[in-house]
Design a protein around this motif. Structure first.
Motif, PDB file in Angstrom:
ATOM      1  N   UNK A 134     -32.252  22.774  23.542  1.00 18.39           N
ATOM      2  CA  UNK A 134     -33.566  23.038  24.000  1.00 18.39           C
ATOM      3  C   UNK A 134     -34.563  22.135  23.279  1.00 18.39           C
ATOM      4  N   UNK A 135     -34.725  21.774  22.194  1.00 16.66           N
ATOM      5  CA  UNK A 135     -35.595  21.103  21.443  1.00 16.66           C
ATOM      6  C   UNK A 135     -35.530  19.589  21.728  1.00 16.66           C
ATOM      7  N   UNK A 136     -34.196  19.027  21.823  1.00 14.25           N
ATOM      8  CA  UNK A 136     -34.151  17.758  21.938  1.00 14.25           C
ATOM      9  C   UNK A 136     -34.372  17.343  23.340  1.00 14.25           C
ATOM     10  N   UNK A 137     -33.560  18.239  24.210  1.00 12.11           N
ATOM     11  CA  UNK A 137     -33.854  17.934  25.892  1.00 12.11           C
ATOM     12  C   UNK A 137     -32.509  17.338  26.563  1.00 12.11           C
ATOM     13  N   UNK A 138     -31.490  17.269  25.267  1.00  9.21           N
ATOM     14  CA  UNK A 138     -30.183  17.003  25.825  1.00  9.21           C
ATOM     15  C   UNK A 138     -29.234  17.864  25.321  1.00  9.21           C
ATOM     16  N   UNK A 139     -27.892  17.924  25.814  1.00 10.95           N
ATOM     17  CA  UNK A 139     -26.884  18.566  25.060  1.00 10.95           C
ATOM     18  C   UNK A 139     -26.196  17.807  24.072  1.00 10.95           C
ATOM     19  N   UNK A 140     -26.073  18.543  22.974  1.00 11.54           N
ATOM     20  CA  UNK A 140     -25.369  17.931  21.541  1.00 11.54           C
ATOM     21  C   UNK A 140     -24.152  17.301  22.102  1.00 11.54           C
ATOM     22  N   UNK A 141     -23.906  16.251  21.767  1.00 15.18           N
ATOM     23  CA  UNK A 141     -22.748  15.337  22.160  1.00 15.18           C
ATOM     24  C   UNK A 141     -23.097  14.298  23.095  1.00 15.18           C
ATOM     25  N   UNK A 142     -24.061  14.543  24.086  1.00 16.06           N
ATOM     26  CA  UNK A 142     -24.314  13.513  24.833  1.00 16.06           C
ATOM     27  C   UNK A 142     -25.032  12.148  24.499  1.00 16.06           C
ATOM     28  N   UNK A 143     -25.620  12.197  23.270  1.00 17.12           N
ATOM     29  CA  UNK A 143     -26.219  11.152  22.616  1.00 17.12           C
ATOM     30  C   UNK A 143     -26.115  11.281  20.987  1.00 17.12           C
ATOM     31  N   UNK A 144     -26.429  10.021  20.488  1.00 14.63           N
ATOM     32  CA  UNK A 144     -26.352  10.416  18.837  1.00 14.63           C
ATOM     33  C   UNK A 144     -27.764  10.533  18.552  1.00 14.63           C
ATOM     34  N   UNK A 145     -28.063  11.513  17.946  1.00 16.00           N
ATOM     35  CA  UNK A 145     -29.222  11.884  17.579  1.00 16.00           C
ATOM     36  C   UNK A 145     -30.009  11.033  16.478  1.00 16.00           C
ATOM     37  N   UNK A 146     -31.084  10.683  16.632  1.00 18.98           N
ATOM     38  CA  UNK A 146     -31.716   9.887  15.657  1.00 18.98           C
ATOM     39  C   UNK A 146     -32.242  10.748  14.385  1.00 18.98           C
ATOM     40  N   UNK A 147     -32.066   9.971  13.300  1.00 17.44           N
ATOM     41  CA  UNK A 147     -32.318  11.000  12.111  1.00 17.44           C
ATOM     42  C   UNK A 147     -33.877  11.633  12.190  1.00 17.44           C
ATOM     43  N   UNK A 148     -34.811  10.992  12.410  1.00 15.73           N
ATOM     44  CA  UNK A 148     -36.094  11.458  12.595  1.00 15.73           C
ATOM     45  C   UNK A 148     -36.037  12.850  13.533  1.00 15.73           C
ATOM     46  N   UNK A 149     -35.454  12.691  14.682  1.00  9.06           N
ATOM     47  CA  UNK A 149     -35.284  13.886  15.373  1.00  9.06           C
ATOM     48  C   UNK A 149     -34.720  15.181  14.812  1.00  9.06           C
ATOM     49  N   UNK A 150     -33.459  14.935  13.930  1.00 11.18           N
ATOM     50  CA  UNK A 150     -32.883  15.745  13.105  1.00 11.18           C
ATOM     51  C   UNK A 150     -33.977  16.444  12.129  1.00 11.18           C
ATOM     52  N   UNK A 151     -34.691  15.577  11.516  1.00 12.37           N
ATOM     53  CA  UNK A 151     -35.633  16.377  10.708  1.00 12.37           C
ATOM     54  C   UNK A 151     -36.683  17.102  11.455  1.00 12.37           C
ATOM     55  N   UNK A 152     -37.076  16.557  12.604  1.00 11.74           N
ATOM     56  CA  UNK A 152     -38.155  17.358  13.305  1.00 11.74           C
ATOM     57  C   UNK A 152     -37.539  18.704  13.690  1.00 11.74           C
TER      58      UNK A 152
END
Length: 847
Positions: free
Chosen positions: A40-58
C-alpha cells in the motif's frame, strides 16, 4: 494432494501478483486496516522490485507515525551518510515502559546487580537483516515482518506484541544494498529474465555485497572498522538481546539453511556448550515446523562457520544471547532458473518472513529460559575469569601512544574493563612501564571477550574454515602483551582524555618528529599537502631539543627551516596546527650538529617524495584487499589515490605517478604493450607495491624474479581417496587466516617506526616465496617457530618457515615491494599498517 506439497508447488509457480500479497506471505492472517502494508505504501507488491533503502526508512517512519506500538530511531550513519535505523515494536504498554524494560535487561546481564523478576520481563528480540547488500530478500522481509507484528490479529501476533520487544534493523549495509538495488532494478526485463547468464544476475565489480570501502560488514562486529558496525555494537550493548538474527542468501541451486551449524568444527571456543547442545536445537524445531508447513526444503549442521567473533550471528553468542544465521537460495534479481525451477524474488523473501515469525515465536515461548541463560552466561563468565591462571593481561607499546589509545578505545567499545598499570613490571619476557601500559583483569563479566582479545588458539576440531581461524586482537594492534598474574591495576579507564603536546617556542634550525607513532604518516602527508618540505633521517642519532637530549631512531622526520618555500613563521604555525590535529610531539633543534649518530645534513638524510598513487581495481581484482588499502589511505591518512579499472590501465601514463599498487588478483588480461610500459616505468624509478598473487604475475612476466618455496622431502598426496573426503582433504591445504611471528630487519626502511625485532603478522594465502637472492632485501621473514594462532597444516608450516613475508625486487632504478601477508587485513591490523605505509613513503630507499 497434501498441504506441504501444494505449498511447494505454489512457491515456484505462483507469484504474489497471482494471490493477494498478504495471502502469499501470511496465509489465513487478518490485518488491522489502520496499519498500511508495504505494498500500500510503496505502490507495488513486495517482490516486484528491489526496494531502495530510503523507501524502507520512509515506510518505517510511516509505521512510527500511525501507531504507538512502533518507534524509529537513528543510531548512526554510513560512509555515504545513509541513516542506520532501528525500528522498535511492542504493545503500547511495553512501548510506554521501554526505558524501564531496557534497564531491567541490563540489570539481568550484570551479576553484581540484583536479579530482576523474570516472570514479567518481555523477550528482547533483535531481527537483523541485510548485512550483505546483494542478498536483498531480507530487507524486504523486514518490512513485511514489521507490518505483520503491528497489524496481524492472530493470537500469535498478539502474544508476541505482549511478551516481546522486537528491534528490527532492515539492513546493516545500506550503501551496498542501494548499489545492488540500482543494478537489479535497472537491468530488470519485462517480463523478467530467469536465465542466470542475464546481466541482471551478474553485477559489475565490486557488486553490492560490501559497503562503501568494499568491506564485508559481516566480519566487522569484532574489528569495528566502520561506522555501520560501531553504531550497531554500541546499540547492542544498550539492550543485550536474548535472540539476534542474521539473514543471508546463498547459491541459487541451494535450498534453505538454519542453525545449528557444523558441530564442534564451526563453534567458537569461548561460547558455553549449552548454546550449541541445547538452545540451538531447541530453536531449530520451530524453524523446521514453519518450513515444513510451506513444504520448503532446508538443511542444518553443515558448512556455515560460527567461530569467528565478528559475525552478526556469533557476536551475540559471546554476549549471553543466541545468534542465528539463516540462508536462503537467491534469485539475485527478480527471477532466476535453478535446478528446482524458477526461483522468484518473492519466494526468497517469504522464506525469511517465515523464519522471522518462527524466531519470534520461539523466543517468546522460551522467554524465561533465555533470560535465565543471559544471567547464567555472565555469572559463569565472571566465575571462569576469577579461576583463570592468567588473572590479568598487561599490554602497551611505550613508543606508540596513538596505537595504545586506539586499542584501549577498542576494548572500551566492547565493554571490557581496562585499568592503568600502576607499576613497572616484567611479564612474558617483556617490560611494561607505568603510564605506558594497561591492565585487563580476567575477573570480569566480559571475560569471554577478554579471551577473544588476548588468547592464541592453535588446536581445532576441524581443518577447514569458512573464514579466519585466528582473531587475537591484541596481535592485530601490534600490542606487546602478556598474561600477568602479578599485575596491579590502578585507576579504571572509562574514557580517553584528549591528547596534547606543548609546541617548542623560539627560532628553530629544524623540527623533528619521531616516526614511531601510528599517526606520524598522516602528519607527514598533511605537511606535504601544506607545501612543507620534509626529509627522512635514515640512521639513529641523538639531538639537543627543547626537552634536552632525545634519542631518535631511523625514519625520523626532519623539517629543515632553510629549505622551505613558505616563510619561517608560516611553517612553524602550520606545523603547530598539524601537530595538534594529529596528536604528534614535535621537537625543535637549533643546530644540525647532533650529540651522537649522523648529523642532519648527512648523506643518510633525504627528501621524502609526496606520494602520487595509482591502484588497479576492477574485474579480476580482490575487492576486499583493494578496499582495505583504499580505506587505510582515505580514512587513516586523508590521502586521495587514483583507482583505475584494469581495462583502463592502458590509457594511463604511469609517469604521472610514483607509486603503483597491485592488489591480489589476475593480471593476465594486460597486453604485452601494457606490461612493457609497466616494466619501463619501474626501471626508470617507479615503485610497485605488489600483493600476493600479483607478485606471481610479475615473476611470470619477468619483471621480478622471486621463486616459490619447494619442500625437498614433501610428502605426496595419496593416489586414491574417497570422493566424499575431497572438500576436507583439499580444504585443509589452505591458509584461511592465521597469525604468525615475523622477524624484522630494523635497519631496513620497511621497518621504520618499529622497535622490536619480532611482530605478529596475519596471513590468508598459501603463496610461499623464497627469501631474496640478495641477502639485504628480505626485511621481513618468519621466526624459527612462527605459528602463533589459527590453523595451518604441517606441510604449509614447513613452507612458511622457509618463506619471506616481504621481499624487495630491484628493477633498474625502481623496485617492487612484495607483500605475502595481509598488512591491512579488515581495517584492523594496526600493528602492520606501517609496513605498508613505509613502502609508500620510503619505497624509493628500500633497495
Amino acid at each position: 494432494m497434501n498441504k506441504p506439497l501444494l505449498w511447494l508447488i505454489l512457491a515456484f509457480l505462483i507469484t504474489p501478483a497471482a494471490l493477494a500479497q498478504e495471502e502469499y506471505y501470511f496465509p489465513g492472517e487478518k490485518f488491522d486496516p489502520a496499519i498500511p502494508s508495504p505494498s500500500d505504501f510503496l505502490g507495488y507488491e513486495i517482490g516486484d522490485w528491489h526496494t531502495r533503502y530510503d523507501l524502507i526508512v520512509k515506510y518505517f517512519e510511516k509505521l512510527d507515525e500511525v501507531t504507538d506500538m512502533a518507534q524509529l530511531q537513528t543510531i548512526g550513519h554510513t560512509h555515504e551518510h545513509r541513516p542506520k535505523v532501528i525500528l522498535t515494536l511492542a504493545s503500547a504498554a511495553n512501548m510506554g515502559n521501554l526505558e524501564a524494560i531496557r534497564l531491567k535487561q541490563i540489570q539481568l546481564a550484570d551479576p553484581s546487580q540484583a536479579k530482576p523478576d523474570l516472570s514479567s520481563m518481555p523477550s528482547i528480540i533483535h531481527l537483523g537483516y541485510g548485512v550483505h547488500g546483494n542478498e536483498p530478500s531480507s530487507a524486504e522481509a523486514a518490512m513485511l515482518t514489521a507490518y505483520w507484528l503491528l497489524a496481524a490479529q492472530s493470537d500469535l501476533a498478539k502474544n508476541i506484541r505482549e511478551n516481546a520487544v522486537i528491534h528490527i534493523d532492515p539492513t546493516l549495509n545500506p550503501d551496498g544494498r542501494d548499489r545492488h538495488s540500482l543494478w537489479a532494478n535497472s537491468n530488470k526485463g519485462f517480463p523478467p529474465v530467469a536465465d542466470p547468464l542475464d546481466r541482471e544476475h551478474n553485477e559489475a565489480w565490486p557488486g553490492g555485497r560490501t559497503n562503501h570501502y568494499w568491506f564485508d560488514l559481516n566480519r566487522d562486529w569484532l574489528p569495528l572498522a566502520h561506522p555501520e558496525s560501531r553504531a550497531k555494537v554500541e546499540w547492542y550493548h544498550q539492550w543485550y538481546p536474548n535472540v539476534t538474527t542474521d539473514f543471508h542468501e546463498m547459491g541459487t541451486n541451494s535450498t534453505y539453511f538454519f542453525e545449528p551449524t557444523k558441530p564442534y568444527g564451526s563453534e567458537n571456543p569461548v561460547v558455553p556448550r549449552k548454546n550449541y547442545d541445547d538452545i540451538n536445537p531447541r530453536f531449530a524445531t520451530y524453524f523446521a515446523k514453519y518450513m515444513d508447513e510451506i513444504g520448503a526444503l532446508y538443511w542444518t549442521k553443515e558448512v556455515f562457520d560460527n567461530s569467528y567473533p565478528g559475525y552478526g550471528s556469533t557476536y551475540p553468542d559471546i554476549h549471553g544471547g543466541l545468534g542465528l544465521v539463516f540462508e536462503t537460495a537467491s534469485s539475485r534479481g527478480h527471477v532466476q532458473s535453478s535446478q528446482r525451477g524458477d526461483i522468484t524474488f518473492a519466494f526468497t523473501i517469504r522464506n525469511h518472513v517465515v523464519n522471522s515469525l518462527a524466531t519470534m515465536e520461539a523466543a517468546v515461548d522460551n522467554r524465561e529460559y533465555m533470560h535465565e541463560y543471559l544471567r547464567e552466561f555472565f555469572q559463569s563468565a565472571k566465575a571462569e575469569g576469577a579461576k583463570d591462571a592468567a588473572k590479568s593481561y598487561v599490554f602497551g607499546d611505550e613508543y606508540d601512544e596513538s596505537r595504545n589509545r586506539l586499542f584501549v578505545q577498542f576494548l572500551l567499545d566492547h565493554k571490557i574493563k581496562v585499568y592503568e598499570n600502576s607499576t613497572d613490571l616484567s611479564a612474558g619476557g617483556q617490560s611494561f612501564k607505568k603510564g605506558k601500559s594497561w591492565v585487563v583483569p580476567t575477573n570480569q563479566t566480559q571475560y569471554r571477550m577478554v579471551r577473544t582479545m588476548f588468547e592464541y588458539v592453535k588446536d581445532f576440531a576441524d581443518s577447514v574454515f569458512y573464514d579466519a581461524s585466528a582473531w587475537t586482537m591484541a596481535a592485530a594492534y601490534g600490542m606487546p602483551f602478556s598474561a600477568a598474574a602479578g599485575a596491579k591495576a590502578g585507576t579504571e579507564v572509562t574514557e580517553l582524555s584528549s591528547q596534547s603536546f606543548s609546541f617548542p617556542e623560539g627560532k628553530a634550525y629544524a623540527y623533528l618528529i619521531d616516526w614511531s607513532d601510528y599517526y606520524a604518516p598522516k602528519m607527514l602527508y598533511d605537511l606535504q599537502k601544506a607545501g612543507i618540505h620534509v626529509e627522512a633521517v635514515h640512521g639513529a642519532f641523538s639531538s639537543q631539543t627543547q626537552d634536552g637530549k632525545v634519542d631518535f631512531s631511523a625514519g625520523t622526520l626532519m623539517i629543515p627551516m632553510g629549505f622551505q618555500k613558505l616563510k619561517a613563521d608560516e611553517v612553524s604555525a602550520k606545523i603547530k596546527e598539524l601537530a595538534a590535529k594529529n596528536s604528534q610531539k614535535v621537537y625543535a633543534v637549533t643546530t644540525g650538529l647532533n650529540l651522537s649518530g649522523i648529523d642532519l645534513g648527512s648523506n643518510s638524510v633525504s627528501a621524502i617524495q609526496q606520494p602520487k598513487i595509482l591502484m588497479v581495481v576492477g574485474t579480476g581484482i580482490n575487492s576486499y584487499e583493494a578496499g582495505e588499502i583504499w580505506n587505510l589511505l582515505d580514512q587513516h591518512l586523508g590521502m586521495p589515490i587514483t583507482k583505475i579499472n584494469m581495462e583502463q590501465l592502458g590509457r594511463a601514463n604511469l609517469f604521472d605517478f610514483n607509486t603503483l599498487i597491485l592488489p591480489s588478483g589476475g593480471y593476465n588480461s594486460l597486453s604485452e604493450g601494457q606490461t612493457n610500459h609497466l616494466k619501463d616505468w619501474i626501471s626508470r624509478g617507479g615503485t610497485v607495491i605488489s600483493m600476493k598473487n600479483a607478485s606471481l604475475w610479475l615473476s611470470q612476466k619477468g619483471i621480478s624474479k622471486e621463486l616459490p618455496v619447494e619442500l625437498v622431502d614433501a610428502s605426496k598426496d595419496p593416489n586414491s581417496l574417497p570422493f566424499a573426503v575431497r572438500n576436507d582433504f583439499e580444504g585443509a591445504k589452505e591458509v584461511g587466516g592465521s597469525i604468525y611471528l615475523a622477524q624484522l630487519d630494523l635497519s631496513h626502511p620497511i621497518a621504520y617506526g618499529y622497535h622490536r625485532q619480532t611482530l605478529p603478522v596475519y596471513r590468508n594465502s598459501s603463496i610461499f616465496i623464497k627469501p631474496s637472492a640478495d641477502k639485504y632485501l628480505t626485511p621481513v621473514k618468519y621466526t624459527a617457530d612462527p605459528h602463533l594462532g589459527g590453523y595451518i597444516s604441517k606441510a604449509n608450516l614447513e613452507k612458511l618457515k622457509q618463506s619471506a613475508g616481504v621481499v624487495i625486487s630491484p628493477v633498474g632504478q625502481g623496485r617492487v615491494v612484495h607483500f605475502f601477508d595481509s598488512p591491512n587485513f579488515r581495517g584492523t591490523w594496526f600493528g602492520t599498517n606501517k609496513l605498508f605505509l613505509n613502502a609508500i613513503f620510503h619505497g624509493n630507499n628500500m633497495d
